[in-house]
Design a protein around this motif. Sequence first.
Motif, PDB file in Angstrom:
ATOM      1  N   ARG A  56      76.821  50.957  58.298  1.00 53.81           N
ATOM      2  CA  ARG A  56      76.699  49.727  59.085  1.00 53.81           C
ATOM      3  C   ARG A  56      77.048  49.977  60.549  1.00 53.81           C
ATOM      4  NH1 ARG A  56      80.308  46.209  60.699  1.00 53.81           N
ATOM      5  NH2 ARG A  56      81.940  47.071  59.362  1.00 53.81           N
ATOM      6  N   GLN A  92      68.145  44.910  52.186  1.00 52.15           N
ATOM      7  CA  GLN A  92      67.708  43.711  52.904  1.00 52.15           C
ATOM      8  C   GLN A  92      68.773  42.617  52.851  1.00 52.15           C
ATOM      9  OE1 GLN A  92      63.967  42.864  51.007  1.00 52.15           O
ATOM     10  NE2 GLN A  92      62.929  44.611  51.965  1.00 52.15           N
ATOM     11  N   HIS A  93      69.410  42.463  51.689  1.00 52.10           N
ATOM     12  CA  HIS A  93      70.465  41.450  51.543  1.00 52.10           C
ATOM     13  C   HIS A  93      71.606  41.689  52.526  1.00 52.10           C
ATOM     14  CE1 HIS A  93      73.415  38.780  49.627  1.00 52.10           C
ATOM     15  NE2 HIS A  93      74.268  39.796  49.708  1.00 52.10           N
ATOM     16  N   HIS A  94      71.984  42.956  52.683  1.00 54.35           N
ATOM     17  CA  HIS A  94      73.100  43.296  53.568  1.00 54.35           C
ATOM     18  C   HIS A  94      72.662  43.486  55.027  1.00 54.35           C
ATOM     19  CE1 HIS A  94      76.154  43.725  50.447  1.00 54.35           C
ATOM     20  NE2 HIS A  94      75.274  44.378  49.710  1.00 54.35           N
ATOM     21  N   LYS A  95      71.358  43.239  55.297  1.00 49.69           N
ATOM     22  CA  LYS A  95      70.813  43.301  56.660  1.00 49.69           C
ATOM     23  C   LYS A  95      71.034  44.668  57.314  1.00 49.69           C
ATOM     24  CE  LYS A  95      71.091  38.340  57.596  1.00 49.69           C
ATOM     25  NZ  LYS A  95      71.373  37.911  56.201  1.00 49.69           N
ATOM     26  N   ASP A  97      69.305  48.030  58.696  1.00 48.75           N
ATOM     27  CA  ASP A  97      67.996  48.424  59.226  1.00 48.75           C
ATOM     28  C   ASP A  97      67.635  49.819  58.714  1.00 48.75           C
ATOM     29  OD1 ASP A  97      65.651  48.558  60.616  1.00 48.75           O
ATOM     30  OD2 ASP A  97      66.593  49.006  62.557  1.00 48.75           O
TER      31      ASP A  97
END
Length: 300
Positions: A56, A92-95, A97
């Motif tokens: 992240r 995608q859920h945790h955004k 990239d």
Amino acid sequence: MTQDRKLVVAISSRALFDLDESHRIFETEGKDAYCRYQMEREEEPLPPGVAFSLVRKLLSINATLAGPPLVEVILLSRNSADTGLRIFNSIQHHKLDITRAAFTSGDSPFAYISAFGAHLFLSANAEDVVQALDAGIAAATIISSGSASSASEQQLRIAFDGDAVLFSDESERIYKTRGLAAFTENEKAAAKTPMSGGPFKAFLAALHYIQTQLGPERSPIRTALVTARAAPAHERVVRTLRAWNIRIDEALFLGGMDKGDFLRAFGADIFFDDQKGHCESASRHVATGHVPHGVANETG
């Protein structure tokens, strides 16, 4: 930062997400049961794994500069495309990239590390990590520990051991075969002779390049050398980094003290060490990657 200087990190699904329960089913009930389990839950997001915070923060670096991305994270997974759907849904859920991936249906993803141009490979599979290291790629086996806390600051903090990680294991071999006195004497005699690079030299250089784009005041990355060395064996380390023209933000020469408390004080998002015992101790405090390289990992 130009596209050819982009930092590329390849990571396995078990390092990125908590797949312990899924892996237990694979180990105890077999592949078919595992596939059913994942497909039945493909809309259920996976919880973060040991290296999630690291990823992240790596991806957040791209927001600090205009222009092409500074960092890319690639997913390399032994899952199939079918079972990998849950992993991409979780991304995608945790955004996160992350857009590129290789799903190899049980085979080693090793061949794709170089194809993607990765500087670093993180995996829960020790065999894949050894293959990457043998090919000259920085790689580490993620050690899972439920008690390890991740740093909460936005700045990415990465800590490295020295010998057999940032540097070659040439000095460590002297220590292992001839003892501390011979090691110390060798380092004093060779203080002005830079050491050869270890498997993580290129990764540290890539981090350093990103740091130079913003300068020390605004850098999104902070690095630390955390080594069992002490004076007078410290001088060769300092002169080696100077010869490489690579900045390291903090250097801790611990003279054999346990590294865990110091890593927690530094706030490391991850620590890389070649010695399994040091890694197991450190993993009680911070996320840790074992680098199975050098004399400490030779058998027979």
